[in-house]
Design a protein around this motif. Sequence first.
Motif, PDB file in Angstrom:
ATOM      1  N   THR A  63      12.181   6.631 -12.037  1.00  0.00           N
ATOM      2  CA  THR A  63      11.083   5.734 -12.435  1.00  0.00           C
ATOM      3  C   THR A  63      10.185   6.380 -13.482  1.00  0.00           C
ATOM      4  O   THR A  63       9.373   5.699 -14.116  1.00  0.00           O
ATOM      5  CB  THR A  63      10.203   5.378 -11.229  1.00  0.00           C
ATOM      6  N   GLY A  64      10.276   7.702 -13.628  1.00  0.00           N
ATOM      7  CA  GLY A  64       9.396   8.426 -14.531  1.00  0.00           C
ATOM      8  C   GLY A  64       8.101   8.865 -13.875  1.00  0.00           C
ATOM      9  O   GLY A  64       7.327   9.625 -14.466  1.00  0.00           O
ATOM     10  N   LEU A  65       7.854   8.426 -12.650  1.00  0.00           N
ATOM     11  CA  LEU A  65       6.587   8.741 -11.986  1.00  0.00           C
ATOM     12  C   LEU A  65       6.483  10.204 -11.579  1.00  0.00           C
ATOM     13  O   LEU A  65       5.387  10.706 -11.309  1.00  0.00           O
ATOM     14  CB  LEU A  65       6.414   7.860 -10.742  1.00  0.00           C
ATOM     15  N   LEU A  66       7.618  10.905 -11.518  1.00  0.00           N
ATOM     16  CA  LEU A  66       7.596  12.317 -11.128  1.00  0.00           C
ATOM     17  C   LEU A  66       7.500  13.264 -12.324  1.00  0.00           C
ATOM     18  O   LEU A  66       7.423  14.481 -12.129  1.00  0.00           O
ATOM     19  CB  LEU A  66       8.851  12.662 -10.312  1.00  0.00           C
ATOM     20  N   ILE A 125      18.180  -0.935 -10.396  1.00  0.00           N
ATOM     21  CA  ILE A 125      17.416  -0.923 -11.642  1.00  0.00           C
ATOM     22  C   ILE A 125      16.131  -1.726 -11.455  1.00  0.00           C
ATOM     23  O   ILE A 125      15.046  -1.309 -11.872  1.00  0.00           O
ATOM     24  CB  ILE A 125      18.254  -1.496 -12.802  1.00  0.00           C
ATOM     25  N   GLU A 126      16.255  -2.866 -10.809  1.00  0.00           N
ATOM     26  CA  GLU A 126      15.071  -3.693 -10.519  1.00  0.00           C
ATOM     27  C   GLU A 126      14.142  -2.988  -9.536  1.00  0.00           C
ATOM     28  O   GLU A 126      12.917  -3.070  -9.653  1.00  0.00           O
ATOM     29  CB  GLU A 126      15.512  -5.045  -9.956  1.00  0.00           C
ATOM     30  N   LEU A 127      14.723  -2.275  -8.570  1.00  0.00           N
ATOM     31  CA  LEU A 127      13.900  -1.543  -7.601  1.00  0.00           C
ATOM     32  C   LEU A 127      13.016  -0.513  -8.292  1.00  0.00           C
ATOM     33  O   LEU A 127      11.833  -0.392  -7.982  1.00  0.00           O
ATOM     34  CB  LEU A 127      14.789  -0.822  -6.582  1.00  0.00           C
ATOM     35  N   THR A 128      13.579   0.245  -9.237  1.00  0.00           N
ATOM     36  CA  THR A 128      12.797   1.294  -9.887  1.00  0.00           C
ATOM     37  C   THR A 128      11.654   0.702 -10.699  1.00  0.00           C
ATOM     38  O   THR A 128      10.555   1.261 -10.735  1.00  0.00           O
ATOM     39  CB  THR A 128      13.692   2.168 -10.787  1.00  0.00           C
ATOM     40  N   ASN A 173       0.810  -1.221   0.000  1.00  0.00           N
ATOM     41  CA  ASN A 173       0.000   0.000   0.000  1.00  0.00           C
ATOM     42  C   ASN A 173       0.839   1.265   0.000  1.00  0.00           C
ATOM     43  O   ASN A 173       0.433   2.300  -0.531  1.00  0.00           O
ATOM     44  CB  ASN A 173      -0.925   0.017   1.220  1.00  0.00           C
ATOM     45  N   LEU A 174       2.016   1.193   0.626  1.00  0.00           N
ATOM     46  CA  LEU A 174       2.878   2.363   0.733  1.00  0.00           C
ATOM     47  C   LEU A 174       4.326   1.919   0.616  1.00  0.00           C
ATOM     48  O   LEU A 174       4.746   0.966   1.280  1.00  0.00           O
ATOM     49  CB  LEU A 174       2.652   3.072   2.074  1.00  0.00           C
ATOM     50  N   ILE A 175       5.090   2.628  -0.223  1.00  0.00           N
ATOM     51  CA  ILE A 175       6.510   2.340  -0.422  1.00  0.00           C
ATOM     52  C   ILE A 175       7.314   3.540   0.043  1.00  0.00           C
ATOM     53  O   ILE A 175       7.023   4.685  -0.335  1.00  0.00           O
ATOM     54  CB  ILE A 175       6.819   2.085  -1.918  1.00  0.00           C
ATOM     55  N   ARG A 231       7.562   1.399  -9.932  1.00  0.00           N
ATOM     56  CA  ARG A 231       6.638   1.828 -10.995  1.00  0.00           C
ATOM     57  C   ARG A 231       5.463   0.850 -11.118  1.00  0.00           C
ATOM     58  O   ARG A 231       4.298   1.256 -11.226  1.00  0.00           O
ATOM     59  CB  ARG A 231       7.401   1.931 -12.310  1.00  0.00           C
ATOM     60  N   GLU A 232       5.774  -0.431 -11.073  1.00  0.00           N
ATOM     61  CA  GLU A 232       4.727  -1.466 -11.184  1.00  0.00           C
ATOM     62  C   GLU A 232       3.737  -1.375 -10.021  1.00  0.00           C
ATOM     63  O   GLU A 232       2.519  -1.429 -10.224  1.00  0.00           O
ATOM     64  CB  GLU A 232       5.381  -2.851 -11.209  1.00  0.00           C
ATOM     65  N   GLN A 233       4.246  -1.226  -8.798  1.00  0.00           N
ATOM     66  CA  GLN A 233       3.373  -1.170  -7.625  1.00  0.00           C
ATOM     67  C   GLN A 233       2.525   0.098  -7.620  1.00  0.00           C
ATOM     68  O   GLN A 233       1.351   0.077  -7.236  1.00  0.00           O
ATOM     69  CB  GLN A 233       4.211  -1.253  -6.344  1.00  0.00           C
ATOM     70  N   TYR A 234       3.106   1.226  -8.069  1.00  0.00           N
ATOM     71  CA  TYR A 234       2.330   2.472  -8.132  1.00  0.00           C
ATOM     72  C   TYR A 234       1.180   2.316  -9.117  1.00  0.00           C
ATOM     73  O   TYR A 234       0.049   2.755  -8.845  1.00  0.00           O
ATOM     74  CB  TYR A 234       3.233   3.634  -8.542  1.00  0.00           C
ATOM     75  N   ASN A 235       1.451   1.698 -10.250  1.00  0.00           N
ATOM     76  CA  ASN A 235       0.406   1.494 -11.240  1.00  0.00           C
ATOM     77  C   ASN A 235      -0.685   0.548 -10.743  1.00  0.00           C
ATOM     78  O   ASN A 235      -1.809   0.566 -11.250  1.00  0.00           O
ATOM     79  CB  ASN A 235       1.008   0.961 -12.545  1.00  0.00           C
ATOM     80  N   LYS A 236      -0.356  -0.265  -9.738  1.00  0.00           N
ATOM     81  CA  LYS A 236      -1.346  -1.160  -9.127  1.00  0.00           C
ATOM     82  C   LYS A 236      -2.128  -0.475  -8.001  1.00  0.00           C
ATOM     83  O   LYS A 236      -3.036  -1.070  -7.430  1.00  0.00           O
ATOM     84  CB  LYS A 236      -0.651  -2.399  -8.556  1.00  0.00           C
ATOM     85  N   GLY A 237      -1.723   0.776  -7.640  1.00  0.00           N
ATOM     86  CA  GLY A 237      -2.456   1.511  -6.619  1.00  0.00           C
ATOM     87  C   GLY A 237      -1.687   1.859  -5.374  1.00  0.00           C
ATOM     88  O   GLY A 237      -2.223   2.517  -4.469  1.00  0.00           O
ATOM     89  N   ALA A 238      -0.410   1.444  -5.284  1.00  0.00           N
ATOM     90  CA  ALA A 238       0.389   1.784  -4.102  1.00  0.00           C
ATOM     91  C   ALA A 238       0.755   3.267  -4.116  1.00  0.00           C
ATOM     92  O   ALA A 238       0.889   3.882  -5.178  1.00  0.00           O
ATOM     93  CB  ALA A 238       1.665   0.950  -4.064  1.00  0.00           C
ATOM     94  N   GLU A 239       0.910   3.852  -2.930  1.00  0.00           N
ATOM     95  CA  GLU A 239       1.449   5.190  -2.816  1.00  0.00           C
ATOM     96  C   GLU A 239       2.954   5.081  -2.578  1.00  0.00           C
ATOM     97  O   GLU A 239       3.441   4.071  -2.059  1.00  0.00           O
ATOM     98  CB  GLU A 239       0.768   5.961  -1.695  1.00  0.00           C
TER      99      GLU A 239
END
Length: 334
Positions: A125-128, A96-99, A77-79, A103-111
């Motif tokens: 990650t590109g999320l910003l 590299i794997e962490l990023t 739920n939160l990273i 990204r995958e978890q955020y797209n699934k709904g994690a904050e």
Amino acid sequence: MKHLTILVPDAQTSLNTFACIIGAYDIFTRANQHWVGQGKDPVFTVCLAGVSENAVIQQDIMSIRPEFRLSQVAGTNLILIPAISLDFERPEGGNIELTGWIREQYNKGAEVASMCSGGLMLASTGLLDGKSCSIHWNAVDKLKNLFPRVLVKTERLITDAEGIYTNGGGYSFLNLVLYLVEKYYNRETAIYCSKIYQIEIDRQNQSAFTIFTGQKAHGDEVIRKAQAFIEDHFREKISVQDLSTRFAVGRRNFDRRFIKATGNTPVEYVQRVKVESAKKSLESTRKTISEVMYEVGYADVKAFREVFRRITGMSPLEYKNKYNKEGADLAAMS
């Protein structure tokens, strides 16, 4: 029960990485204990996760080993992303794997929340892209250069947008943790944790902590010379027209090149250099506000106060009372 994942980077770490991981783990664990003490179920299961259970981050005096591999954390739920080394240019090794996982978890709904220079990892990650980000003032130029699509909020201590949180730097990550405790638990629990750990709650601004040195890691030699001239002559009256003439560059072109190189207009740069000098005088001398004002080249009290407050978030007097121990002691005796 929600799941909180505190990431353990595989590489590019610093001692501040340890502080962020340990501090966040400790406070969220205490918040859970306080919550349970009120007869409620814990809000979070808190875990440390990395690319491998054997991936140990280590400095000379300590090491941290993740409890779980990322592959074992199906959902969260939160990273929390801890600080990383300031020599970061791009993710290396297991990071590299962490990023990708973030990204995958955020797209699934994690904050997702980044602490201090962890904002560099989050930005990678590109999320910003197109979003606001706060980071340590010492990493602002690097963030802007590496990730120009990120909206850097230099003065902000915490940003909060679309399930992504970032914070300034150093140990101000503790303020971000309190902010998240209030969001996921309640205000009373955040206040409880602030008292237990003696952290000032509700800090919103990091401007007063900034040490302005000017962005010089650029390739425009003319602008570097202009910066040096400003820093050597800031007590004098400097106009942008005079600067552009001195360095034989048209006024509009000079403005454009200066902003591109430094991130500030020439006028802003002059103001920041003046205010930085004023801050040092207010911190270390018994000079009055007026004396400091004249010393750095201002003649108008109102203008000086307005510029000082805009840059530091405090008035000159508030700044002096906060950082000049001798001045504060004299005030207390009077």
